[in-house]
Enzyme design. Structure first.
Site, mmCIF file in Angstrom:
data_model
loop_
_atom_site.group_PDB
_atom_site.id
_atom_site.type_symbol
_atom_site.label_atom_id
_atom_site.label_comp_id
_atom_site.label_asym_id
_atom_site.label_seq_id
_atom_site.Cartn_x
_atom_site.Cartn_y
_atom_site.Cartn_z
ATOM 1 N N ASP A 22 0.803 -1.221 0.000
ATOM 2 C CA ASP A 22 0.000 0.000 0.000
ATOM 3 C C ASP A 22 0.836 1.271 0.000
ATOM 4 O O ASP A 22 0.588 2.191 -0.794
ATOM 5 C CB ASP A 22 -0.990 -0.004 1.155
ATOM 6 C CG ASP A 22 -0.357 -0.193 2.527
ATOM 7 O OD1 ASP A 22 0.861 -0.450 2.621
ATOM 8 O OD2 ASP A 22 -1.096 -0.105 3.519
ATOM 9 N N ASN A 23 1.841 1.355 0.852
ATOM 10 C CA ASN A 23 2.651 2.570 0.909
ATOM 11 C C ASN A 23 3.528 2.727 -0.338
ATOM 12 O O ASN A 23 3.746 3.832 -0.817
ATOM 13 C CB ASN A 23 3.508 2.592 2.173
ATOM 14 C CG ASN A 23 2.647 2.731 3.404
ATOM 15 O OD1 ASN A 23 1.840 3.633 3.505
ATOM 16 N ND2 ASN A 23 2.804 1.811 4.339
#
Length: 137
Positions: free
Chosen positions: A5-6
Site C-alpha cells: 500500500d505505501n
C-alpha cells in the site's frame, strides 16, 4: 512481482526520485521517502522497505494517528460533534494542557514495535482533574 500500500501510494503521488517524501495521515500515520541506498536499520522505528520502482523506501509508521482523535471525540467529548468544534475549544485552553500528557497507544504501536502497548493519561492531580470533562459550553 508486487508491491504494498505505501509503495503504491508513493508511486501514485509521483514520489519516485531520491529526496521526495510522502506524509500520509489516516488511521495510522506514515512518512516515507525515496533513497538510492539502504537505511540504517539500527535506528529505532525506521523500516527498510523498497518502493515499486526498485529504490529504497525508508518508512516510519505510527498506528496511533487520526483514529485516536475520533476515539477522544467519541468517549470524552460529550456533545461535540466535529473535529472543527473540538479544535475551537482546544484553542481556548492555555499551552501545556494543565500538565496532562496523553499517550495515545490505543491500538498498540508498530514503530517502535509495541503491539501490546496501551494508552495512558499522565500528570493527574487535584487541580487539573476538572479539565478532563470536555463539553461544548
Amino acid at each position: 512481482a508486487g508491491s504494498g500500500d505505501n509503495m503504491c501510494s508513493a508511486l501514485g503521488c509521483g514520489c519516485v526520485e531520491p529526496g521526495m517524501v510522502v506524509l500520509s495521515l489516516g488511521t495510522s500515520g506514515t512518512i516515507f521517502g525515496i533513497s538510492l541506498s539502504p537505511v540504517d536499520t539500527t535506528i529505532s522505528g525506521i523500516e527498510p522497505f523498497c518502493d515499486a520502482t526498485g529504490h529504497h523506501l525508508p518508512l516510519v509508521c505510527k498506528m496511533s494517528c487520526t483514529g485516536v482523535l475520533q476515539a477522544v471525540l467519541d468517549h470524552w467529548c460529550s456533545g461535540i460533534d466535529s473535529h472543527e468544534e473540538a479544535s475551537l475549544l482546544a484553542e481556548k485552553e492555555p499551552p501545556g494542557c494543565h500538565g496532562l500528557i496523553f499517550l495515545p497507544f490505543l491500538g498498540g504501536e508498530r514503530s517502535p514495535n509495541w503491539p501490546n502497548s496501551t494508552g495512558s493519561l499522565l500528570g493527574l492531580n487535584q487541580e487539573n482533574m476538572s479539565f478532563l470533562m470536555i463539553s461544548p459550553g
